[in-house]
Write a protein that holds these residues in place. Structure first.
Motif, PDB file in Angstrom:
ATOM      1  N   GLY A   9       2.543  -6.696 -10.818  1.00  0.00           N
ATOM      2  CA  GLY A   9       1.784  -7.713 -11.538  1.00  0.00           C
ATOM      3  C   GLY A   9       0.668  -7.097 -12.364  1.00  0.00           C
ATOM      4  N   ALA A  10      -0.121  -6.211 -11.731  1.00  0.00           N
ATOM      5  CA  ALA A  10      -1.224  -5.576 -12.457  1.00  0.00           C
ATOM      6  C   ALA A  10      -0.677  -4.806 -13.646  1.00  0.00           C
ATOM      7  CB  ALA A  10      -1.980  -4.640 -11.521  1.00  0.00           C
ATOM      8  N   GLY A  11       0.434  -4.097 -13.427  1.00  0.00           N
ATOM      9  CA  GLY A  11       1.009  -3.291 -14.497  1.00  0.00           C
ATOM     10  C   GLY A  11       1.485  -4.134 -15.648  1.00  0.00           C
ATOM     11  N   LEU A  12       2.230  -5.195 -15.359  1.00  0.00           N
ATOM     12  CA  LEU A  12       2.812  -5.934 -16.480  1.00  0.00           C
ATOM     13  C   LEU A  12       1.762  -6.733 -17.241  1.00  0.00           C
ATOM     14  CD1 LEU A  12       3.816  -9.258 -16.377  1.00  0.00           C
ATOM     15  CD2 LEU A  12       5.091  -8.364 -14.474  1.00  0.00           C
ATOM     16  N   HIS A  13       0.753  -7.243 -16.543  1.00  0.00           N
ATOM     17  CA  HIS A  13      -0.300  -7.961 -17.263  1.00  0.00           C
ATOM     18  C   HIS A  13      -1.097  -7.003 -18.156  1.00  0.00           C
ATOM     19  CE1 HIS A  13       0.354 -11.898 -15.719  1.00  0.00           C
ATOM     20  NE2 HIS A  13       0.207 -11.532 -14.469  1.00  0.00           N
ATOM     21  N   THR A  14      -1.371  -5.789 -17.643  1.00  0.00           N
ATOM     22  CA  THR A  14      -2.106  -4.809 -18.452  1.00  0.00           C
ATOM     23  C   THR A  14      -1.289  -4.408 -19.671  1.00  0.00           C
ATOM     24  OG1 THR A  14      -3.045  -3.957 -16.411  1.00  0.00           O
ATOM     25  CG2 THR A  14      -3.296  -2.599 -18.361  1.00  0.00           C
ATOM     26  N   THR A  15      -0.013  -4.041 -19.424  1.00  0.00           N
ATOM     27  CA  THR A  15       0.817  -3.570 -20.530  1.00  0.00           C
ATOM     28  C   THR A  15       0.940  -4.632 -21.606  1.00  0.00           C
ATOM     29  OG1 THR A  15       2.088  -2.384 -18.879  1.00  0.00           O
ATOM     30  CG2 THR A  15       3.025  -2.517 -21.075  1.00  0.00           C
ATOM     31  N   GLN A  16       1.202  -5.881 -21.189  1.00  0.00           N
ATOM     32  CA  GLN A  16       1.433  -6.922 -22.176  1.00  0.00           C
ATOM     33  C   GLN A  16       0.155  -7.244 -22.963  1.00  0.00           C
ATOM     34  OE1 GLN A  16       2.688 -10.847 -20.905  1.00  0.00           O
ATOM     35  NE2 GLN A  16       4.200 -10.892 -22.549  1.00  0.00           N
ATOM     36  N   THR A  17      -0.952  -7.392 -22.252  1.00  0.00           N
ATOM     37  CA  THR A  17      -2.210  -7.715 -22.932  1.00  0.00           C
ATOM     38  C   THR A  17      -2.566  -6.661 -23.965  1.00  0.00           C
ATOM     39  OG1 THR A  17      -3.001  -8.747 -20.927  1.00  0.00           O
ATOM     40  CG2 THR A  17      -4.649  -8.200 -22.560  1.00  0.00           C
ATOM     41  N   VAL A  18      -2.594  -5.407 -23.520  1.00  0.00           N
ATOM     42  CA  VAL A  18      -3.054  -4.350 -24.403  1.00  0.00           C
ATOM     43  C   VAL A  18      -1.997  -4.056 -25.468  1.00  0.00           C
ATOM     44  CG1 VAL A  18      -3.993  -2.030 -24.457  1.00  0.00           C
ATOM     45  CG2 VAL A  18      -4.453  -3.477 -22.516  1.00  0.00           C
ATOM     46  N   GLY A  19      -0.725  -4.244 -25.111  1.00  0.00           N
ATOM     47  CA  GLY A  19       0.334  -4.078 -26.106  1.00  0.00           C
ATOM     48  C   GLY A  19       0.192  -5.085 -27.236  1.00  0.00           C
ATOM     49  N   LEU A  20      -0.082  -6.332 -26.877  1.00  0.00           N
ATOM     50  CA  LEU A  20      -0.262  -7.352 -27.924  1.00  0.00           C
ATOM     51  C   LEU A  20      -1.516  -7.073 -28.744  1.00  0.00           C
ATOM     52  CD1 LEU A  20       0.768 -10.619 -26.035  1.00  0.00           C
ATOM     53  CD2 LEU A  20       2.005  -9.475 -27.850  1.00  0.00           C
ATOM     54  N   ALA A  21      -2.555  -6.550 -28.080  1.00  0.00           N
ATOM     55  CA  ALA A  21      -3.767  -6.192 -28.814  1.00  0.00           C
ATOM     56  C   ALA A  21      -3.458  -5.079 -29.815  1.00  0.00           C
ATOM     57  CB  ALA A  21      -4.862  -5.755 -27.851  1.00  0.00           C
ATOM     58  N   LEU A  22      -2.635  -4.115 -29.387  1.00  0.00           N
ATOM     59  CA  LEU A  22      -2.249  -3.024 -30.292  1.00  0.00           C
ATOM     60  C   LEU A  22      -1.460  -3.574 -31.473  1.00  0.00           C
ATOM     61  CD1 LEU A  22      -1.997  -0.038 -30.985  1.00  0.00           C
ATOM     62  CD2 LEU A  22      -0.036   0.115 -29.470  1.00  0.00           C
ATOM     63  N   ALA A  23      -0.560  -4.516 -31.209  1.00  0.00           N
ATOM     64  CA  ALA A  23       0.206  -5.124 -32.295  1.00  0.00           C
ATOM     65  C   ALA A  23      -0.728  -5.820 -33.275  1.00  0.00           C
ATOM     66  CB  ALA A  23       1.224  -6.108 -31.732  1.00  0.00           C
ATOM     67  N   THR A  24      -1.769  -6.478 -32.728  1.00  0.00           N
ATOM     68  CA  THR A  24      -2.752  -7.141 -33.594  1.00  0.00           C
ATOM     69  C   THR A  24      -3.491  -6.125 -34.452  1.00  0.00           C
ATOM     70  OG1 THR A  24      -3.047  -8.702 -31.803  1.00  0.00           O
ATOM     71  CG2 THR A  24      -4.636  -8.810 -33.585  1.00  0.00           C
ATOM     72  N   ASP A  25      -3.872  -4.979 -33.813  1.00  0.00           N
ATOM     73  CA  ASP A  25      -4.573  -3.928 -34.562  1.00  0.00           C
ATOM     74  C   ASP A  25      -3.719  -3.429 -35.719  1.00  0.00           C
ATOM     75  OD1 ASP A  25      -6.526  -4.065 -32.685  1.00  0.00           O
ATOM     76  OD2 ASP A  25      -5.961  -2.239 -31.622  1.00  0.00           O
ATOM     77  N   LEU A  26      -2.429  -3.241 -35.440  1.00  0.00           N
ATOM     78  CA  LEU A  26      -1.569  -2.565 -36.405  1.00  0.00           C
ATOM     79  C   LEU A  26      -1.128  -3.475 -37.534  1.00  0.00           C
ATOM     80  CD1 LEU A  26       0.754  -0.460 -34.061  1.00  0.00           C
ATOM     81  CD2 LEU A  26      -1.184   0.328 -35.402  1.00  0.00           C
ATOM     82  N   ALA A  27      -0.875  -4.758 -37.202  1.00  0.00           N
ATOM     83  CA  ALA A  27      -0.264  -5.629 -38.202  1.00  0.00           C
ATOM     84  C   ALA A  27      -1.314  -6.313 -39.055  1.00  0.00           C
ATOM     85  CB  ALA A  27       0.597  -6.671 -37.505  1.00  0.00           C
ATOM     86  N   PRO A  28      -1.175  -6.237 -40.374  1.00  0.00           N
ATOM     87  CA  PRO A  28      -2.063  -7.004 -41.234  1.00  0.00           C
ATOM     88  C   PRO A  28      -1.734  -8.501 -41.131  1.00  0.00           C
ATOM     89  CG  PRO A  28      -0.396  -5.886 -42.539  1.00  0.00           C
ATOM     90  CD  PRO A  28      -0.201  -5.446 -41.126  1.00  0.00           C
ATOM     91  N   THR A  29      -2.688  -9.339 -41.508  1.00  0.00           N
ATOM     92  CA  THR A  29      -2.569 -10.778 -41.276  1.00  0.00           C
ATOM     93  C   THR A  29      -1.242 -11.358 -41.767  1.00  0.00           C
ATOM     94  OG1 THR A  29      -4.925 -10.843 -41.675  1.00  0.00           O
ATOM     95  CG2 THR A  29      -3.819 -12.964 -41.505  1.00  0.00           C
ATOM     96  N   GLU A  30      -0.793 -10.913 -42.961  1.00  0.00           N
ATOM     97  CA  GLU A  30       0.383 -11.572 -43.522  1.00  0.00           C
ATOM     98  C   GLU A  30       1.664 -11.248 -42.755  1.00  0.00           C
ATOM     99  OE1 GLU A  30      -1.616  -9.559 -45.082  1.00  0.00           O
ATOM    100  OE2 GLU A  30      -0.536  -7.854 -45.928  1.00  0.00           O
ATOM    101  N   SER A  31       1.691 -10.116 -42.030  1.00  0.00           N
ATOM    102  CA  SER A  31       2.929  -9.829 -41.308  1.00  0.00           C
ATOM    103  C   SER A  31       2.846 -10.247 -39.845  1.00  0.00           C
ATOM    104  CB  SER A  31       3.283  -8.354 -41.429  1.00  0.00           C
ATOM    105  OG  SER A  31       2.280  -7.569 -40.859  1.00  0.00           O
ATOM    106  N   ARG A  32       1.738 -10.876 -39.439  1.00  0.00           N
ATOM    107  CA  ARG A  32       1.607 -11.239 -38.022  1.00  0.00           C
ATOM    108  C   ARG A  32       2.637 -12.248 -37.546  1.00  0.00           C
ATOM    109  NH1 ARG A  32      -4.739 -10.905 -37.668  1.00  0.00           N
ATOM    110  NH2 ARG A  32      -4.876  -8.649 -37.484  1.00  0.00           N
ATOM    111  N   PRO A  33       2.974 -13.278 -38.356  1.00  0.00           N
ATOM    112  CA  PRO A  33       4.014 -14.210 -37.871  1.00  0.00           C
ATOM    113  C   PRO A  33       5.306 -13.486 -37.521  1.00  0.00           C
ATOM    114  CG  PRO A  33       2.933 -15.119 -39.783  1.00  0.00           C
ATOM    115  CD  PRO A  33       2.412 -13.726 -39.630  1.00  0.00           C
ATOM    116  N   LYS A  34       5.663 -12.497 -38.342  1.00  0.00           N
ATOM    117  CA  LYS A  34       6.864 -11.705 -38.088  1.00  0.00           C
ATOM    118  C   LYS A  34       6.708 -10.938 -36.762  1.00  0.00           C
ATOM    119  CE  LYS A  34       7.663  -8.101 -40.631  1.00  0.00           C
ATOM    120  NZ  LYS A  34       7.683  -7.286 -41.834  1.00  0.00           N
ATOM    121  N   VAL A  35       5.532 -10.344 -36.588  1.00  0.00           N
ATOM    122  CA  VAL A  35       5.285  -9.561 -35.378  1.00  0.00           C
ATOM    123  C   VAL A  35       5.377 -10.453 -34.141  1.00  0.00           C
ATOM    124  CG1 VAL A  35       3.557  -8.201 -34.160  1.00  0.00           C
ATOM    125  CG2 VAL A  35       3.842  -7.920 -36.601  1.00  0.00           C
ATOM    126  N   VAL A  36       4.731 -11.626 -34.212  1.00  0.00           N
ATOM    127  CA  VAL A  36       4.736 -12.514 -33.052  1.00  0.00           C
ATOM    128  C   VAL A  36       6.162 -12.971 -32.733  1.00  0.00           C
ATOM    129  CG1 VAL A  36       3.992 -14.763 -32.223  1.00  0.00           C
ATOM    130  CG2 VAL A  36       2.389 -13.294 -33.398  1.00  0.00           C
TER     131      VAL A  36
END
Lengths: 461, 51
Positions: A154-181
């Motif tokens: 549980g600790a592992g998957l919540h950490t990975t998913q949270t920070v992974g999504l944060a990384l995706a947010t960092d990397l993707a510019p606003t216009e490509s976020r719908p695609k990323v999500v």
């Protein structure tokens, strides 16, 4: 530092950059191939989720003969970490690293912890079942071992998913976020479906040895998927001396976060909507079997129907939002689809039309897809650049806790209503009560979201 | 230390970065060791070295 450490450190400095897990430079554009690779962490999260909630749930009860109440407790243990996602995301926001990394160290640790939980889990489950030599040991040993491995996953998957999504947010510019999500959701769903099928096939001839093989294979797959996902994604940035340190206090960071654009109202709407779309989770299949007298094979198709609805929802939401539609209006339309969907499911019983049930299920999946996509995209877009982890963590905390609590509540409410009315019509009534509550929750979510959408409309004029 | 931000070797790592990488390696090894001990303990309880 001892001599061995010095040696190893020299190896790091001698290695070419090709062998080191970071991007040479932060590139402004994010090609689809790289995005697909990043979304692999969602596959590992989906795999862990399906293993806990689906496969091991069944294996513990049927093959290992563990009491179902104990199984329910073990499976809900990972939920304890869901509220901490906000804290994990925040910690990654303020992480200090010589590489300027904020996300990599946390995804690495999350992966490691998830791996640890999965490798120890088969042994823990075998001890929990009291098989082999384990019956000579006190009961608490099995309980403790299983609890530790479930908590680790549980600790592992919540950490990975949270920070992974944060990384995706960092990397993707606003216009490509719908695609990323969209991609993130599709990969989560794909990971869940594919691994459910694989686990089912490999565990068909159950033996303790086979259980160990399958669960440990999933541990290995977690590491491989996450390393491939993370490889050279986050750019290196050498922190400058005397760089202003970000706000290092969670309470203060949270206070400034909730002052942002109606953050609390957003989170509340996300919670209500998620609960509305999750409560029926374990009730649809028994409803089909018990009330509509569908066969086992046709109730299994329900899961597929729900998934297809979800996929169509993610696809449509990605398309529409890419053209610049407001994500909260998308989420609201998801909730609006949900209302007739649950009504159709309720109507299927008195009208004796299983078709209503099928269409209703498809629409539930579709509405949940639109809602999930809309709220996640809105969260990413609203996240301040220095608080992406906190924002995504708050979204994940509300979403994961809401879903977990709702699934449990759905079962409990159903059982209470079924127990309280022992008459003829009580069987359908127990299910209908839950579905009606979901409709009410959807209206609640719509009411909560209305100001968010209206405000956007006014602003766009 | 002034030289900690200088790049050393073909990897282009600074000394500070190499140190951080190494620290994670050490930390990871310790944690994996703990997992291994835990898994072996449970395996022993279930079936003492497969006897």
């Amino acid at each position: 530092m001892n001599r061995v450490s010095r040696r190893v450190m020299n190896v790091w400095t001698e290695l070419g950059p090709r062998f080191l897990p970071f991007a040479d430079a932060a590139t402004p554009d994010l090609p689809l191939s790289r995005l697909l690779r990043l979304s692999l962490f969602q596959v590992s999260v989906g795999m862990a989720l399906v293993l806990l909630v689906g496969t091991l749930n069944r294996v513990m009860i049927v093959e290992l003969g563990v009491p179902s109440s104990l199984v329910a407790i073990m499976i809900s243990l990972p939920l304890i970490f869901a509220p901490f996602r906000a804290l994990i995301g925040f910690r990654s926001d303020i992480h200090q690293s010589a590489f300027g990394w904020r996300r990599v160290p946390y995804i690495f640790r999350g992966t490691m912890v998830q791996f640890g939980g999965l490798t120890t889990m088969p042994f823990a489950l075998l001890v929990l079942s009291g098989g082999g030599n384990a019956s000579h040991y006190p009961m608490w040993v099995g309980d403790f071992g299983a609890a530790v491995s479930f908590l680790l996953v549980g600790a592992g998957l919540h950490t990975t998913q949270t920070v992974g999504l944060a990384l995706a947010t960092d990397l993707a510019p606003t216009e490509s976020r719908p695609k990323v999500v969209g991609l993130m959701y599709v990969m989560l769903l794909a990971g869940m479906i594919v691994s459910a099928l694989l686990f089912g096939a490999f565990l068909a001839n159950f033996s303790p040895f086979r259980l160990i093989q399958v669960v440990q294979a999933s541990a290995l797959a977690t590491i491989i998927l996450n390393i491939v996902a993370l490889w050279k994604q986050e750019g290196v940035r050498i922190p400058k001396l005397h760089e202003p340190r970000p706000e290092a206090n969670f309470t203060q960071a949270w206070a400034s976060f909730v002052q942002g654009e109606r953050a609390i109202r957003r989170l509340f709407a996300i919670g209500l909507g998620t609960m509305a779309f999750s409560m029926e989770d374990v009730l649809l299949e028994p409803y089909g079997g018990q009330i509509l007298h569908l066969t086992v094979s046709s109730t299994t198709k329900l899961t597929a129907t729900l998934a297809v609805g979800g996929l169509v929802g993610f696809w449509l939401a990605s398309r529409v939002l890419s053209r610049g539609a407001d994500p909260f209006r998308m989420a609201a339309s998801g909730a609006m689809v949900g209302v007739p969907a649950f009504a159709l499911v309720i109507l299927a019983a008195p009208s004796h039309l299983p078709l209503f049930f099928g269409v209703g299920t498809l629409l539930i999946g579709f509405g949940a897809g639109l809602f999930g996509h809309g709220t996640l995209t809105a969260t990413m877009n609203a996240a301040p650049a220095d608080q992406a982890g906190l924002a995504l963590g708050a979204w994940g905390a509300v979403q994961a806790s809401g879903a977990g609590v709702a699934v449990a509540l759905g079962g409990i409410i159903h059982d209470i209503v079924a127990h309280a009315n022992d008459g003829q019509n009580s069987a359908a009534m127990a299910y209908d009560t839950v579905y009606s509550i979901e409709i009410i929750l959807l209206f609640g979510a719509l009411l909560t979201m209305a100001p968010l959408c209206v405000k956007r409309l006014a602003a766009s004029r | 230390m002034a030289d900690t931000d200088e790049k050393v070797g073909p990897s282009g790592l600074t000394l500070r970065q190499a140190e951080e990488l190494h620290a994670s390696l050490v930390e990871g090894t310790r944690i994996f060791f703990c997992f291994a001990v835990f898994a072996h303990l449970l395996a022993y309880i279930y079936s003492p070295w497969l006897h």
